[in-house]
Design a protein around this motif. Structure first.
Motif, PDB file in Angstrom:
ATOM      1  N   LEU A  29      -5.849  -0.573  -7.248  1.00 45.63           N
ATOM      2  CA  LEU A  29      -4.992   0.332  -6.650  1.00 45.63           C
ATOM      3  C   LEU A  29      -4.095   0.608  -7.531  1.00 45.63           C
ATOM      4  O   LEU A  29      -3.280  -0.116  -8.153  1.00 45.63           O
ATOM      5  N   PRO A  30      -3.631   2.101  -7.655  1.00 46.06           N
ATOM      6  CA  PRO A  30      -4.432   3.201  -6.930  1.00 46.06           C
ATOM      7  C   PRO A  30      -5.668   3.355  -7.944  1.00 46.06           C
ATOM      8  O   PRO A  30      -5.608   3.254  -9.298  1.00 46.06           O
TER       9      PRO A  30
ATOM     10  N   LEU B 297       0.826  -1.283   0.017  1.00 47.97           N
ATOM     11  CA  LEU B 297       0.020  -0.093  -0.015  1.00 47.97           C
ATOM     12  C   LEU B 297       0.804   1.172   0.171  1.00 47.97           C
ATOM     13  O   LEU B 297       0.469   2.147  -0.791  1.00 47.97           O
TER      14      LEU B 297
ATOM     15  N   LEU C 265      -4.249   7.099  -0.210  1.00 51.97           N
ATOM     16  CA  LEU C 265      -4.608   6.392  -1.597  1.00 51.97           C
ATOM     17  C   LEU C 265      -6.252   7.033  -1.747  1.00 51.97           C
ATOM     18  O   LEU C 265      -6.533   7.508  -2.825  1.00 51.97           O
TER      19      LEU C 265
ATOM     20  N   LEU D 203     -13.177   4.421  -2.003  1.00 53.23           N
ATOM     21  CA  LEU D 203     -12.534   4.010  -3.001  1.00 53.23           C
ATOM     22  C   LEU D 203     -13.415   3.401  -4.258  1.00 53.23           C
ATOM     23  O   LEU D 203     -13.406   3.649  -5.431  1.00 53.23           O
TER      24      LEU D 203
ATOM     25  N   THR E  59      -3.280   3.673   3.339  1.00 51.84           N
ATOM     26  CA  THR E  59      -4.634   3.877   2.986  1.00 51.84           C
ATOM     27  C   THR E  59      -5.224   5.190   2.703  1.00 51.84           C
ATOM     28  O   THR E  59      -6.229   5.428   1.828  1.00 51.84           O
TER      29      THR E  59
ATOM     30  N   VAL F 240       2.485   1.968  -3.447  1.00 58.32           N
ATOM     31  CA  VAL F 240       1.413   2.375  -4.503  1.00 58.32           C
ATOM     32  C   VAL F 240       1.291   3.907  -4.277  1.00 58.32           C
ATOM     33  O   VAL F 240       0.934   4.600  -5.156  1.00 58.32           O
ATOM     34  N   ALA F 241       1.075   4.322  -2.851  1.00 61.94           N
ATOM     35  CA  ALA F 241       0.382   5.568  -2.751  1.00 61.94           C
ATOM     36  C   ALA F 241       1.761   6.464  -2.993  1.00 61.94           C
ATOM     37  O   ALA F 241       1.558   7.571  -3.515  1.00 61.94           O
TER      38      ALA F 241
ATOM     39  N   GLU G 269       2.124   6.935  -6.576  1.00 63.43           N
ATOM     40  CA  GLU G 269       0.922   7.850  -7.212  1.00 63.43           C
ATOM     41  C   GLU G 269       1.386   9.452  -6.566  1.00 63.43           C
ATOM     42  O   GLU G 269       0.792  10.283  -7.435  1.00 63.43           O
TER      43      GLU G 269
ATOM     44  N   GLN H 262      -5.795  10.932  -2.660  1.00 63.90           N
ATOM     45  CA  GLN H 262      -5.588  11.024  -4.000  1.00 63.90           C
ATOM     46  C   GLN H 262      -6.463  10.469  -4.988  1.00 63.90           C
ATOM     47  O   GLN H 262      -6.848  11.043  -5.988  1.00 63.90           O
TER      48      GLN H 262
END
Length: 428
Positions: A244-245, A57, A355, A315, A352, A60-61, A64, A358
């Motif tokens: 994700l994302p 996580l 994310l 999300l 999280t 990924v965040a 991004e 974003q």
């Protein structure tokens, strides 16, 4: 005991399903010795149950957010992958892989992280192959292979397939005489991944206020489905075709459409084309009734706010094109940042929340900074060029030309001055 940080973890999900019945077994189990936090891992808490989860996580965040993670952070995640392609929740340095400890949740989020980072296609391919090999015949996935599937784990696996650009409708347990792992690949081929996810969703046979929800698992005795908040939120992103994302610009400006159940002709299971809207309508109703957040309810315990389920619901709604229906939940999560992220020290929660921010296109520089501070120093950030050597060379080149120009001007000026002095005084 497993914590909510590992969304869909086996013991947690079982506790949500059967309530207090799971409590004694967990309480009587000896507590494992906390693992040392390795270099490269985000967060300082024991990684035994959520190391791969929170690392994935976080990567990924940060990707991004245009942060280039340190090689040690990426290397730690890739180093956790086993030779057969699966990931465990955590594996100590030098420890051999044990297939029994590999799980679909860790594998699914790791795949999504490596896809987001780019440049890791062999590892992604091996991870997808592991998911295909460990799919159940009914199209679902269990947390650990060999067990009955659940909505949480199946949703995460479908997310990973979408991220890896693998059509979930083409992924089914291969039949006898075939090892390809694709739908229709031989006699007795199983249900595909979307069919596996659909088996957990409540349809028109359910009461109107439960339609579209997901059950964690069917009742083992009767096969009946009971709505589960965490399962619904977790499966919803997969039902809307996301991963994700979440980075979608789709905005329908309308509320999610509930299932149309006007007569008895509705199908027994919810078609995939309607699944995302149906669960979106269910979650929107829960959020409205719960003060913009979802609630965790377990037998014998007081109801508590469920940060993780609320985040995944937001999300999914954004992915489905309903950001207005998600905005109240995002506002609520923002207001709960300190409590949820433990003042920015919980890497999984911080990632999280980042994310979610974003996905909703909110300012996230402060959260990005907090998450970055929980791991190794990044190679670069959005404000720092990745190739500092190139940047320095460009600056150095500019400086050289600037100095040459100044020298020429000084020379010309000096020549003119000398010429004027000679005219005034011929003896010079």
């Amino acid at each position: 005991m497993l914590t909510a940080a590992r969304l869909g973890a086996a013991a947690l999900s079982a506790a949500l399903l059967v309530g207090a019945a799971a409590g004694p077994a967990l309480a009587d189990s000896p507590a494992p010795t906390p693992a040392a936090v390795p270099d490269g891992l985000y967060g300082k808490s024991d990684p035994t149950y959520d190391g791969v989860w929170r690392q994935s996580l976080a990567l990924v965040a940060l990707k991004e957010a245009e942060v280039t993670p340190a090689d040690s952070a990426v290397g730690w995640l890739t180093g956790q992958q086993c030779e057969d392609g699966g990931w465990p929740s955590y594996r100590a340095a030098g420890a051999a892989c044990d297939p029994k400890t590999e799980d679909s949740n860790a594998t699914a989020v790791a795949i999504q992280a490596l896809v987001a980072l780019g440049g890791h296609q062999p590892a992604v391919d091996k991870g997808v192959a592991w998911l295909k090999a460990n799919q159940n015949a009914d199209g679902s996935w269990a947390y650990n292979p060999g067990s009955p599937g659940d909505a949480n784990s199946t949703g995460l696996a479908v997310n990973a397939l979408f991220a890896a650009r693998t059509d979930p409708a083409s992924v089914a347990k291969a039949g006898a005489g075939s090892a390809s792992g694709t739908a229709g690949a031989g006699a007795g081929a199983g249900k595909n991944a979307l069919e596996g996810l659909a088996r957990f969703q409540l349809g028109c046979a359910a009461p109107a206020d439960q339609r579209g929800a997901y059950a964690y698992q069917p009742d083992p005795a009767t096969g009946a489905l009971a709505p589960n908040t965490l399962a619904s939120a977790q499966a919803a992103l997969a039902a809307t075709g996301g991963h994700l994302p979440v980075a979608t610009s789709v905005r329908t400006q309308t509320e999610p459409k509930p299932l149309a159940c006007a007569d008895g002709s509705a199908p027994a299971t919810v078609p995939h084309a309607e699944a995302g809207e149906a669960v979106g309508a269910y979650l929107t109703g829960l959020l409205a009734a719960g003060g913009n957040h979802l609630t965790l309810t377990t037998p014998g315990a007081a109801p508590t706010p469920d940060y993780t389920a609320t985040a995944w619901a937001a999300l999914a709604l954004i992915q489905g094109g309903h950001p207005e229906q998600a905005s109240g939940a995002v506002d609520w999560l923002d207001g709960q940042e300190a409590a949820w992220t433990k003042d920015g020290t919980d890497a999984g929660a911080t990632a999280t929340l980042l994310l979610v921010s974003q996905a909703d296109h909110r300012a996230a520089a402060e959260l990005t900074g907090k998450l970055t501070a929980l791991g190794p120093a990044p190679k670069a950030t959005a404000a720092t060029p990745a190739d500092t050597g190139t940047a320095k060379k460009k600056h150095d080149g500019f400086s050289q030309y600037w100095l040459i120009g100044i020298g020429l001007l000084v020379g010309i000026g000096g020549g003119l001055l000398l010429s004027l002095q000679r005219k005034r005084n011929p003896n010079l």
